[in-house]
Design a protein around this motif. Structure first.
Motif, PDB file in Angstrom:
ATOM      1  N   ALA A 112       0.831  -1.207   0.000  1.00  0.00           N
ATOM      2  CA  ALA A 112       0.000   0.000   0.000  1.00  0.00           C
ATOM      3  C   ALA A 112       0.865   1.256   0.000  1.00  0.00           C
ATOM      4  CB  ALA A 112      -0.920   0.001   1.221  1.00  0.00           C
ATOM      5  N   GLY A 113       1.981   1.220   0.744  1.00  0.00           N
ATOM      6  CA  GLY A 113       2.887   2.366   0.751  1.00  0.00           C
ATOM      7  C   GLY A 113       3.496   2.606  -0.607  1.00  0.00           C
ATOM      8  N   LEU A 114       3.928   1.532  -1.289  1.00  0.00           N
ATOM      9  CA  LEU A 114       4.467   1.677  -2.653  1.00  0.00           C
ATOM     10  C   LEU A 114       3.417   2.267  -3.587  1.00  0.00           C
ATOM     11  CD1 LEU A 114       6.373  -1.742  -3.018  1.00  0.00           C
ATOM     12  CD2 LEU A 114       7.367   0.507  -2.532  1.00  0.00           C
ATOM     13  N   TRP A 115       2.189   1.828  -3.434  1.00  0.00           N
ATOM     14  CA  TRP A 115       1.073   2.318  -4.246  1.00  0.00           C
ATOM     15  C   TRP A 115       0.858   3.814  -4.013  1.00  0.00           C
ATOM     16  CZ3 TRP A 115      -2.703   0.083  -7.543  1.00  0.00           C
ATOM     17  CH2 TRP A 115      -3.847   0.837  -7.735  1.00  0.00           C
ATOM     18  N   ASN A 116       0.790   4.227  -2.742  1.00  0.00           N
ATOM     19  CA  ASN A 116       0.517   5.631  -2.432  1.00  0.00           C
ATOM     20  C   ASN A 116       1.624   6.555  -2.939  1.00  0.00           C
ATOM     21  OD1 ASN A 116      -1.854   4.917  -1.125  1.00  0.00           O
ATOM     22  ND2 ASN A 116      -0.896   4.838   0.897  1.00  0.00           N
ATOM     23  N   ILE A 117       2.878   6.122  -2.840  1.00  0.00           N
ATOM     24  CA  ILE A 117       4.012   6.943  -3.262  1.00  0.00           C
ATOM     25  C   ILE A 117       3.911   7.315  -4.741  1.00  0.00           C
ATOM     26  CG2 ILE A 117       6.503   6.826  -3.728  1.00  0.00           C
ATOM     27  CD1 ILE A 117       6.731   5.260  -1.055  1.00  0.00           C
ATOM     28  N   SER A 118       3.427   6.401  -5.559  1.00  0.00           N
ATOM     29  CA  SER A 118       3.427   6.628  -7.006  1.00  0.00           C
ATOM     30  C   SER A 118       2.046   6.806  -7.616  1.00  0.00           C
ATOM     31  CB  SER A 118       4.134   5.457  -7.713  1.00  0.00           C
ATOM     32  OG  SER A 118       5.519   5.460  -7.445  1.00  0.00           O
ATOM     33  N   PHE A 119       0.984   6.804  -6.801  1.00  0.00           N
ATOM     34  CA  PHE A 119      -0.358   6.837  -7.393  1.00  0.00           C
ATOM     35  C   PHE A 119      -0.597   8.115  -8.199  1.00  0.00           C
ATOM     36  CE2 PHE A 119      -5.024   7.403  -7.302  1.00  0.00           C
ATOM     37  CZ  PHE A 119      -5.370   6.217  -7.930  1.00  0.00           C
ATOM     38  N   GLY A 120       0.018   9.220  -7.788  1.00  0.00           N
ATOM     39  CA  GLY A 120      -0.150  10.450  -8.560  1.00  0.00           C
ATOM     40  C   GLY A 120       0.312  10.308  -9.995  1.00  0.00           C
ATOM     41  N   PHE A 121       1.310   9.445 -10.235  1.00  0.00           N
ATOM     42  CA  PHE A 121       1.801   9.236 -11.591  1.00  0.00           C
ATOM     43  C   PHE A 121       0.732   8.596 -12.475  1.00  0.00           C
ATOM     44  CE2 PHE A 121       6.509   9.383 -12.804  1.00  0.00           C
ATOM     45  CZ  PHE A 121       6.223   9.860 -14.079  1.00  0.00           C
ATOM     46  N   PHE A 122      -0.195   7.858 -11.861  1.00  0.00           N
ATOM     47  CA  PHE A 122      -1.335   7.302 -12.596  1.00  0.00           C
ATOM     48  C   PHE A 122      -2.115   8.430 -13.288  1.00  0.00           C
ATOM     49  CE2 PHE A 122      -5.955   6.405 -12.317  1.00  0.00           C
ATOM     50  CZ  PHE A 122      -6.045   5.333 -13.189  1.00  0.00           C
ATOM     51  N   GLY A 123      -2.403   9.494 -12.530  1.00  0.00           N
ATOM     52  CA  GLY A 123      -3.135  10.620 -13.110  1.00  0.00           C
ATOM     53  C   GLY A 123      -2.309  11.396 -14.110  1.00  0.00           C
ATOM     54  N   ILE A 124      -1.018  11.606 -13.805  1.00  0.00           N
ATOM     55  CA  ILE A 124      -0.151  12.327 -14.730  1.00  0.00           C
ATOM     56  C   ILE A 124      -0.103  11.606 -16.072  1.00  0.00           C
ATOM     57  CG2 ILE A 124       2.247  12.980 -15.182  1.00  0.00           C
ATOM     58  CD1 ILE A 124       2.529  13.459 -12.155  1.00  0.00           C
ATOM     59  N   GLN A 125      -0.045  10.271 -16.032  1.00  0.00           N
ATOM     60  CA  GLN A 125       0.063   9.537 -17.287  1.00  0.00           C
ATOM     61  C   GLN A 125      -1.243   9.541 -18.064  1.00  0.00           C
ATOM     62  OE1 GLN A 125       3.075   8.693 -18.075  1.00  0.00           O
ATOM     63  NE2 GLN A 125       2.452   8.076 -20.119  1.00  0.00           N
ATOM     64  N   ILE A 126      -2.374   9.693 -17.383  1.00  0.00           N
ATOM     65  CA  ILE A 126      -3.627   9.889 -18.118  1.00  0.00           C
ATOM     66  C   ILE A 126      -3.511  11.139 -18.985  1.00  0.00           C
ATOM     67  CG2 ILE A 126      -6.080  10.470 -17.894  1.00  0.00           C
ATOM     68  CD1 ILE A 126      -6.196   8.713 -15.422  1.00  0.00           C
ATOM     69  N   GLY A 127      -2.957  12.216 -18.399  1.00  0.00           N
ATOM     70  CA  GLY A 127      -2.769  13.446 -19.164  1.00  0.00           C
ATOM     71  C   GLY A 127      -1.824  13.259 -20.329  1.00  0.00           C
ATOM     72  N   PHE A 128      -0.690  12.593 -20.097  1.00  0.00           N
ATOM     73  CA  PHE A 128       0.264  12.356 -21.182  1.00  0.00           C
ATOM     74  C   PHE A 128      -0.352  11.490 -22.282  1.00  0.00           C
ATOM     75  CE2 PHE A 128       4.013  13.542 -18.461  1.00  0.00           C
ATOM     76  CZ  PHE A 128       4.549  14.449 -19.361  1.00  0.00           C
ATOM     77  N   ALA A 129      -1.126  10.465 -21.897  1.00  0.00           N
ATOM     78  CA  ALA A 129      -1.714   9.571 -22.892  1.00  0.00           C
ATOM     79  C   ALA A 129      -2.723  10.307 -23.773  1.00  0.00           C
ATOM     80  CB  ALA A 129      -2.384   8.391 -22.193  1.00  0.00           C
TER      81      ALA A 129
END
Length: 498
Positions: free
Chosen positions: A17-34
């Motif tokens: 869960a900690g690994l997930w939380n650290i990088s979850f913002g990149f999920f949204g950033i990549q939606i924008g890039f895609a």
């Protein structure tokens, strides 16, 4: 109990869960890039731009990254306040990027779309750059590979969402064709959804993580914590003059040979780097050794050997990727859907299918990051694993010359997805374990120079190549992508893993 000088404590081990939380913002950033990668050529063409000039309009994106990422990396290394070290940059970049995504599909003219692309890419870079260093900040070295693998999986998942959104909206009955000069509602609503998702995902990371205070970082990293304050060495005047001369020679060649005017940008960048080296040397000798420019230029010139060799790999890799992002839509529309008119229903169907293709390679990347990269790296080593993945990606690009069936192209994207997973994880895992932790932000920012410089080169040169070599056959751009990706695989074999 006091810690002995030079001794270190280890960072607490993070749960899944900690690994997930650290990088979850990149999920949204990549939606924008895609959304940007799959639809900007479509938007530009809908506003009247021709296919052979598309690359020039994409210059704003890599140029922005070239300028923004080292600066953000430098300042995020030195930031500490109530909201932490990296998180203020996540949040500010996400807020502006969301506004740009809302405005992009409503651009009334081509120039306005180009301005919105610049605004979007600048803000995405402000959010994205600290996320790379954030993994190194929060994780001990034995979790770096796992941390970047989870980040890559979230990047892939975000790209899937961004890529398929217009297609899904089309299947729901939203209009996929607009009047000449307009943008289809599928793209418009897709950008609205992407803007909201980006902001909320980054907000999740901001609210669910707590960064380590400077004294904790010093305890974790021991003597390395002091390296951020080490002054950069003085820059060679002769070397600076050489860069300026190289820029001048390039400009003279463009003028004498009558080459495309956008190549003057390349000449200007070469000369600008030489001038930056001269200014940095003057600042250093005058005692201003802690100046932003002194540090950035000095750290760039003094990159560790492993970073220099990985930089060459990145140069070839991202040249291939940028060619793919620019030209996949016109290639698929012409050779698979039989359309070259951006206003036609067949062309827009091809544009939606490109969204599916991009979703496939990103989805494959997400799965490969979780289930393939780590066992492959354990079996053959990180370097050879990366080289193998890049070679598979080159075969995927090459297949575009032969495949004329839309569904068969999905297999091409599987190969590209395997390469994409490694591109997003392996170089950063190698670097994060071999660089001074206190300078991780600036080094990650400088490393991304070799992500954006090849994009600038492609944006300034590829349009000329298309016009001269294959003006009516854009499929040969994929052969170019395959060639430079193969060079990236070969260059990887020169890298020595830490």
């Amino acid at each position: 109990m006091a810690t002995a000088p030079g001794a270190t404590d280890r960072r607490p081990r993070q749960s899944t869960a900690g690994l997930w939380n650290i990088s979850f913002g990149f999920f949204g950033i990549q939606i924008g890039f895609a959304l940007q990668n799959a639809n900007m050529s479509r938007i530009f063409q809908s506003l009247g731009e021709s296919v052979d000039d598309l690359a020039l309009l994409w210059i704003a994106a890599p140029l922005t990254g070239l300028l923004v990422q080292p600066v953000i990396g430098h300042y995020s290394d030195r930031t500490w306040g109530r909201f932490g070290r990296r998180r203020p940059y996540f949040f500010a970049g996400a807020a502006v990027a969301a506004l740009a995504l809302f405005g992009m599909p409503n651009a009334p003219a081509l120039w306005a779309a180009a301005v919105m692309l610049w605004m979007l890419d600048a803000s995405l870079n402000v959010s994205m750059e600290p996320f790379r260093a954030f993994v190194g900040d929060m994780l001990d070295r034995d979790q770096h590979t796992a941390g970047y693998a989870v980040q890559t999986a979230l990047i892939g998942a975000g790209a899937v969402v961004g890529s398929v959104t217009p297609y899904v909206l089309d299947q729901m009955g939203i209009a996929n064709v607009a009047a000449p000069g307009g943008v289809p509602d599928t793209v418009r609503y897709g950008f609205y959804i992407g803007g909201a998702a980006l902001f909320l995902a980054v907000l999740w990371t901001v609210l669910t993580t707590r960064e380590y205070a400077p004294e904790d970082m010093a305890r974790f990293d021991g003597h390395e914590a002091q390296t951020a304050e080490t002054p950069a060495p003085p820059q060679s005047v002769a070397g600076a003059a050489g860069w300026i001369a190289c820029g001048g020679a390039t400009a003279a060649l463009v003028a004498a040979a009558g080459l495309a005017k956008e190549l003057y940008l390349l000449a200007a960048l070469l000369a600008a780097y030489g001038i930056a080296r001269l200014v940095a040397a003057r600042l250093y000798l005058s005692g201003r050794r802690d100046h932003l420019l002194t540090h950035i230029v000095g750290d760039f010139a003094g990159m560790p050997p492993v970073m220099k060799r990985l930089a060459l790999v990145q140069f070839f890799t991202w040249s291939a990727l940028f060619i793919m992002w620019i030209y996949t839509t016109p290639v698929v529309a012409q050779y698979v859907f039989g359309a070259t008119d951006p206003a036609s229903a067949a062309y827009n169907a091809g544009g939606n299918w490109v969204g599916i293709l991009f979703a496939v390679y990103n989805g494959v990347a997400a799965l490969a990051a979780l289930f393939v990269l780590r066992p492959l790296a354990r079996a053959v080593g990180k370097v050879r694993a990366h080289a193998l993945c890049l070679a598979i990606g080159a075969l995927g690009f090459l297949s575009f010359l032969l495949v004329r069936d839309a569904h068969m192209l999905l297999l091409s994207e599987v190969a590209i997805g395997i390469a994409w997973a490694s591109i997003l994880a392996m170089p950063y895992a190698i670097l994060a374990s071999s660089l001074p932790q206190a300078k991780l932000g600036i080094y990650m920012g400088l490393f991304n120079v070799f992500v954006v410089v090849p994009q600038l080169l492609v944006a300034t040169v590829m349009g000329t190549i298309v016009r001269i070599a294959f003006p009516t056959e854009p499929v040969w751009t994929m052969a170019c992508a395959a060639g430079v990706m193969a060079l990236a695989a070969l260059a990887t074999l020169r890298v020595e893993a830490p």
